[in-house]
Enzyme design. Structure first.
Site, short mmCIF file in Angstrom:
data_model
loop_
_atom_site.label_atom_id
_atom_site.label_comp_id
_atom_site.label_asym_id
_atom_site.label_seq_id
_atom_site.Cartn_x
_atom_site.Cartn_y
_atom_site.Cartn_z
N SER A 42 0.81 -1.22 0.00
CA SER A 42 0.00 0.00 0.00
C SER A 42 0.84 1.27 0.00
O SER A 42 0.35 2.33 -0.37
CB SER A 42 -0.93 0.01 1.21
OG SER A 42 -0.17 -0.13 2.40
N ASP A 354 -4.26 7.08 8.35
CA ASP A 354 -5.37 6.22 8.78
C ASP A 354 -4.92 5.14 9.78
O ASP A 354 -5.60 4.15 9.95
CB ASP A 354 -6.00 5.55 7.56
CG ASP A 354 -4.97 4.76 6.76
OD1 ASP A 354 -3.79 4.69 7.18
OD2 ASP A 354 -5.34 4.18 5.71
N HIS A 357 -1.09 4.18 7.05
CA HIS A 357 -0.43 4.88 5.94
C HIS A 357 -0.14 6.33 6.28
O HIS A 357 -0.68 6.88 7.23
CB HIS A 357 -1.32 4.79 4.69
CG HIS A 357 -1.76 3.40 4.40
ND1 HIS A 357 -3.02 2.92 4.72
CD2 HIS A 357 -1.08 2.36 3.87
CE1 HIS A 357 -3.10 1.64 4.37
NE2 HIS A 357 -1.93 1.27 3.86
#
Ligand SMILES: *[C@@H]1O[C@H](CO)[C@@H](O)[C@H](O)[C@H]1NC(C)=O
Ligand SMILES: *[C@@H]1O[C@H](CO)[C@@H](O)[C@H](O)[C@H]1NC(C)=O
Ligand SMILES: *[C@@H]1O[C@H](CO)[C@@H](O)[C@H](O)[C@H]1NC(C)=O
Length: 389
Positions: A42, A354, A357
């Site tokens: 990610s 979040d 990240h």
């Protein structure tokens, strides 16, 4: 006589300047990467997981794209700053995710990264454990397929010539990697001890090495490899894993998890050194993203950020993070339904987006530190990463 002399002099100057020009060119000229192929999780997913398993939800993307854009952040990721935006960037368009069937333009590369990806294939489904089925070996299968089929399709001409890279671009491209973080958390979330996690790190790096060699065999020559960040400073690890008071470092991060990340990085660096020996024509740049991120978190105020250990888009607890009420989910507060993240007013001064990240502001800051080679081995700028040292 005078005339002849002039010609001779001009000739000498010309030869000299030509010589010094070519020497300079050898040392400093940018590589002009025509394409970039990215592999990862990610930290560099620009839409892969969204294409396969449903779009990232609002408020992801709110600061820059103004809508969810397949990225787990309020805006752009480090990879977005690498491909384009600043004068030091490569000057290419944002990378399309390989898995994105709609609207993709792969002329200047493709992104094989998906959120939740690991180096080692996991033996669980995304729904069981949250780890992506597109582990690094699968990303390589996809790249290999892309490499071969893109040429067959490009040969049909027409619009395909304006959607796919040419054969030579695969040799001249930059191959970027940011993967490993989820290999570490996969063990923690199975309640393994840090020693148990440490024990499989060599296996993960063996698999990493195999993939780099496979890409080299496919023509890849320039590799830009990020190490893994201080995972022990991220809310999703600190909130979920048992940590005793004695394990908290002076910044507030979980030291044992950062120690394992640093062990991973040490072994990754050794792997890169080995790859330089094994792959004589490859240029491999190892980038110490760990140090940059740890510096940002430990000296947040100095760098213009606040609450370095708290999620911006989250809800509750010490870290403004609750794994059951993630960024963008709906919760009831005092009988009223609200979206988690509504309270995240100013992501531009927050580091963590979040719980897992980084914010766009933090990603830009990280990019600014690494782009000129200050954290690289060898210490060469991004634009020169094709040069062997
Ligand atoms: C998954 O299972 C295979 C076969 O038992 C094993 O070799 C591999 O290490 C397992 N992967 C992980 C990440 O545990
Ligand atoms: C894809 O992007 C390239 C570079 O930006 C551009 O030249 C090309 O026209 C685009 N292809 C299509 C079909 O729009
Ligand atoms: C890990 O430990 C926690 C707390 O004891 C427990 O609730 C959880 O089910 C365990 N997870 C696994 C995968 O064993």
């Amino acid at each position: 006589m005078e005339f002849l002399c002039f010609i001779k002099l001009a000739f000498t100057i010309n030869v000299l300047s030509l010589l010094s020009f070519s020497l300079l060119a050898y040392a400093n000229s940018p590589c002009d990467f025509p394409a970039i192929f990215n592999f990862g999780d990610s930290n560099s997913d620009t839409g892969g997981l969204s294409a396969a398993f449903g779009q990232a939800s609002p408020p992801n993307g709110e600061s820059y794209f103004r809508h969810p854009a397949g990225r787990y952040s309020d805006g752009r990721l480090v990879i977005d700053f690498i491909v384009g935006v600043t004068a030091e960037s490569l000057g290419l368009p944002y990378l399309s995710a390989y898995l994105d069937a709609l609207g993709s333009n792969f002329t200047h590369g493709a992104n094989f990264a998906t959120a939740g990806s690991t180096i080692r294939p996991q033996n669980t489904t995304l729904h069981q454990s949250g780890f992506s089925p597109f582990s690094l070996n699968v990303q390589y299968y996809q790249f290999n397929d892309f490499h071969h089929r893109s040429q067959i399709i490009r040969n049909q001409g027409g619009v395909f010539k304006r959607l796919l890279p040419n054969a030579e671009d695969f040799f001249r491209a930059l191959y970027t990697f940011d993967i490993g973080q989820n290999d570490l958390t996969a063990g923690y979330f199975l309640n393994m001890t840090t020693d148990q996690v440490r024990a499989y790190v060599p296996d993960a790096l063996d698999q990493f090495k195999t993939i780099v060699k496979d890409i080299y065999d496919n023509g890849g020559r320039s590799f830009w490899i990020h190490n893994t960040g201080p995972v022990g400073c991220l809310p999703y690890v600190m909130d979920r894993v048992l940590i005793t008071a004695g394990q908290i470092d002076k910044v507030g991060c979980a030291a044992p998890f950062n120690d394992v990340a640093q062990y991973f990085n040490l072994r990754l660096k050794e792997t890169v050194v080995q790859l330089r020996k094994d792959l004589p024509s490859a240029a491999l740049t190892y980038v110490d993203v760990y140090s940059v991120k740890y510096d940002l978190i430990s000296q947040a105020k100095k760098h213009g950020f606040v609450h370095p250990l708290q999620a911006c888009c989250g809800h509750g607890g010490k870290y403004n993070y609750n794994m059951h009420h993630g960024c963008g989910s709906k919760i009831k507060v005092n009988g009223k339904e609200i979206m988690v993240g509504k309270s995240c007013k100013n992501p531009s001064v927050m580091i963590n987006w979040d719980g897992v990240h980084y914010t766009e502001a933090a990603n830009k800051w990280v990019f600014d530190q690494i782009v000129n080679g200050a954290y690289s081995d060898p210490p060469i700028p991004l634009k020169n990463a094709c040069q062997r040292q």
